[in-house]
Design a protein around this motif. Structure first.
Motif, PDB file in Angstrom:
ATOM      1  N   UNK A   1       7.707   8.962  -3.364  1.00 56.79           N
ATOM      2  CA  UNK A   1       6.664   8.334  -4.165  1.00 56.79           C
ATOM      3  C   UNK A   1       5.409   8.132  -3.335  1.00 56.79           C
ATOM      4  N   UNK A   2       4.272   8.048  -4.033  1.00 54.92           N
ATOM      5  CA  UNK A   2       3.023   7.648  -3.396  1.00 54.92           C
ATOM      6  C   UNK A   2       3.012   6.126  -3.352  1.00 54.92           C
ATOM      7  N   UNK A   3       2.751   5.559  -2.189  1.00 56.49           N
ATOM      8  CA  UNK A   3       2.831   4.112  -2.014  1.00 56.49           C
ATOM      9  C   UNK A   3       1.761   3.383  -2.807  1.00 56.49           C
ATOM     10  N   UNK A   4       2.036   2.144  -3.133  1.00 54.33           N
ATOM     11  CA  UNK A   4       1.040   1.270  -3.733  1.00 54.33           C
ATOM     12  C   UNK A   4      -0.094   1.069  -2.721  1.00 54.33           C
ATOM     13  N   UNK A   5      -1.357   1.227  -3.122  1.00 56.10           N
ATOM     14  CA  UNK A   5      -2.456   1.140  -2.156  1.00 56.10           C
ATOM     15  C   UNK A   5      -2.861  -0.277  -1.787  1.00 56.10           C
ATOM     16  N   UNK A   6      -2.325  -1.293  -2.480  1.00 52.20           N
ATOM     17  CA  UNK A   6      -2.710  -2.674  -2.220  1.00 52.20           C
ATOM     18  C   UNK A   6      -1.877  -3.217  -1.066  1.00 52.20           C
ATOM     19  N   UNK A   7      -2.535  -3.699  -0.031  1.00 47.35           N
ATOM     20  CA  UNK A   7      -1.850  -4.295   1.112  1.00 47.35           C
ATOM     21  C   UNK A   7      -2.019  -5.817   1.047  1.00 47.35           C
ATOM     22  N   UNK A   8      -0.909  -6.539   1.055  1.00 38.90           N
ATOM     23  CA  UNK A   8      -0.929  -7.997   0.974  1.00 38.90           C
ATOM     24  C   UNK A   8      -0.110  -8.558   2.128  1.00 38.90           C
ATOM     25  N   UNK A   9      -0.688  -9.516   2.863  1.00 43.49           N
ATOM     26  CA  UNK A   9      -0.042  -9.993   4.087  1.00 43.49           C
ATOM     27  C   UNK A   9       1.164 -10.873   3.824  1.00 43.49           C
ATOM     28  N   UNK A  10       1.138 -11.682   2.748  1.00 42.92           N
ATOM     29  CA  UNK A  10       2.237 -12.610   2.491  1.00 42.92           C
ATOM     30  C   UNK A  10       3.222 -12.098   1.454  1.00 42.92           C
ATOM     31  N   UNK A  11       2.728 -11.361   0.462  1.00 38.69           N
ATOM     32  CA  UNK A  11       3.596 -10.886  -0.624  1.00 38.69           C
ATOM     33  C   UNK A  11       3.354  -9.393  -0.840  1.00 38.69           C
ATOM     34  N   UNK A  12       3.799  -8.556   0.080  1.00 35.41           N
ATOM     35  CA  UNK A  12       3.520  -7.123  -0.027  1.00 35.41           C
ATOM     36  C   UNK A  12       4.256  -6.470  -1.193  1.00 35.41           C
ATOM     37  N   UNK A  13       3.764  -5.292  -1.575  1.00 36.04           N
ATOM     38  CA  UNK A  13       4.455  -4.502  -2.590  1.00 36.04           C
ATOM     39  C   UNK A  13       5.877  -4.194  -2.138  1.00 36.04           C
ATOM     40  N   UNK A  14       6.768  -4.095  -3.108  1.00 33.77           N
ATOM     41  CA  UNK A  14       8.157  -3.744  -2.802  1.00 33.77           C
ATOM     42  C   UNK A  14       8.592  -2.617  -3.726  1.00 33.77           C
ATOM     43  N   UNK A  15       9.600  -1.896  -3.288  1.00 29.50           N
ATOM     44  CA  UNK A  15      10.043  -0.706  -4.025  1.00 29.50           C
ATOM     45  C   UNK A  15      11.541  -0.875  -4.273  1.00 29.50           C
ATOM     46  N   UNK A  16      11.863  -1.445  -5.439  1.00 30.62           N
ATOM     47  CA  UNK A  16      13.219  -1.898  -5.715  1.00 30.62           C
ATOM     48  C   UNK A  16      14.011  -0.952  -6.598  1.00 30.62           C
ATOM     49  N   UNK A  17      13.315  -0.187  -7.438  1.00 29.04           N
ATOM     50  CA  UNK A  17      13.996   0.692  -8.388  1.00 29.04           C
ATOM     51  C   UNK A  17      13.327   2.045  -8.428  1.00 29.04           C
ATOM     52  N   UNK A  18      14.124   3.087  -8.411  1.00 30.18           N
ATOM     53  CA  UNK A  18      13.575   4.412  -8.672  1.00 30.18           C
ATOM     54  C   UNK A  18      13.168   4.496 -10.135  1.00 30.18           C
ATOM     55  N   UNK A  19      12.302   5.437 -10.527  1.00 32.96           N
ATOM     56  CA  UNK A  19      11.971   5.599 -11.941  1.00 32.96           C
ATOM     57  C   UNK A  19      13.250   5.807 -12.753  1.00 32.96           C
ATOM     58  N   UNK A  20      13.339   5.179 -13.920  1.00 38.17           N
ATOM     59  CA  UNK A  20      14.598   5.245 -14.685  1.00 38.17           C
ATOM     60  C   UNK A  20      14.921   6.646 -15.158  1.00 38.17           C
TER      61      UNK A  20
END
Length: 361
Positions: free
Chosen positions: A338-357
């Motif tokens: 996947x292409x990563x989420x472009x938003x970088x957050x120091x305390x609550x970063x993006x997470x990748x928990x599920x592949x596309x259904x």
């Protein structure tokens, strides 16, 4: 690690691109996104290909649907209708991008949903507001003016990606988050409406602004900029090079790199407005100088001088560039690249928990 939107439940009736892109971004930030698909084939983009993966899945669908779980419901069937009603009654957000009136006919329009769920944030994405015109990106690029300012003069050209859908998805996400902020403060839900046409006209920024302020009707100029020179693509000894000199200082530095510092003193070129007026005098001189070396060599020379410039890359080269500057834009989600989420957050970063259904009956 906590996510910014932990505990947020989104009932996602979106399909194709604008809605799914918005809800994927919010899923990356922690929202629980339930995607509702029709049983007979699911989202249209499941069949949009090639390219397909080795498992036969459409890369188009996979690109905008991670961090979601799908329910394959036929809203004409009583049991599925009841399940969908239960979901929207519990949801914090409902997202839909059907033709106007479709959700109301199915029993899930905003007025109906807020009777069951008074503080719901209901996001409606359309092509043209209340008009029943279908909102396909190519159509909106055409009728919304984007193609008229893209490509060479007299050759209206679409952008190489469904950019209007993407921009609309971003606007939908911003509107949704603003409505949630309002709800947190007041307890009041609301209807958020975004259209492809209005999003495009807003995204045309300086071109649209010039029109509404002066009546000017801009036209396609290829890779040239209507208000800046040099701010375009130039041929070199091997491949094209983009030079984006945004002010007189950068132009003077570029002239020095090209071995013609005197250009910055020439009355035709000394200021940006003069360069715009005398573009056809300056560009041939620059092309002659640039023909001496290849694009990468020039890019390095310009970088050393503080002039924004770079070769025209393909996607493989673009990802390599991102890697080289420390922007890791690839992630693996349960075996799906996947292409990563472009938003970088120091305390609550993006997470990748599920592949596309996966598509399930």
């Amino acid at each position: 690690m906590p996510s910014a939107l932990d505990g947020l439940l989104i009932a996602d009736f979106g399909r194709v691109l604008a809605g799914p892109y918005a809800t994927m971004l919010l899923g990356d930030l922690g929202a629980d996104v339930v995607k509702i698909e029709r049983p007979d084939g699911g989202d249209d983009t499941r069949a949009w290909g090639p390219p397909f993966t080795e498992d036969g899945e459409a890369t188009y669908f996979l690109s905008v649907n991670r961090n979601k779980r799908s329910e394959f419901w036929d809203l004409r069937e009583a049991d599925d209708l009841a399940a969908a009603r239960d979901l929207v009654t519990r949801a914090d957000v409902v997202v839909e991008n059907f033709l106007p009136g479709t959700m109301a006919r199915l029993g899930f329009g905003y007025e109906q949903v807020r009777e069951w769920n008074p503080d719901v944030v209901y996001v409606s994405i359309t092509g043209f507001g209340e008009s029943a015109l279908p909102g396909y990106d190519l159509l909106v690029q055409a009728v919304g003016g984007l193609m008229s300012v893209t490509g060479p003069p007299g050759e209206p050209t679409k952008v190489g990606v469904a950019l209007v859908d993407v921009v609309t998805g971003l606007h939908a996400a911003v509107g949704m988050l603003a409505a949630l902020r309002h709800r947190d403060a007041t307890g009041e839900g609301q209807l958020v409406e975004v259209s492809l046409l209005s999003s495009l006209l807003s995204a045309l920024t300086n071109q649209a602004g010039a029109h509404v302020m002066t009546g000017a009707v801009p036209r396609g100029m290829g890779n040239r900029h209507p208000s800046l020179v040099p701010y375009e693509v130039f041929e070199t000894a091997d491949r094209p090079l983009a030079i984006a000199a945004g002010n007189d200082r950068q132009f003077a530095c570029a002239a020095e790199v090209l071995g013609h510092g005197e250009w910055a003193q020439d009355a035709r070129f000394a200021t940006n407005s003069a360069r715009v007026e005398h573009r056809d005098d300056l560009v041939p001189l620059m092309l002659e100088a640039l023909s001496a070396h290849g694009a990468q060599g020039w890019a390095e020379r310009f970088a050393d001088a503080g002039v924004p410039a770079g070769p025209v890359n393909d996607l493989a080269q673009a990802f390599a560039l991102a890697d080289s500057v420390g922007l890791d834009m690839r992630v693996d989600v349960e075996g799906v690249a996947q292409v990563a989420n472009p938003i970088r957050m120091s305390a609550t970063p993006a997470s990748y928990r599920r592949r596309p259904p996966r598509l399930e009956a």
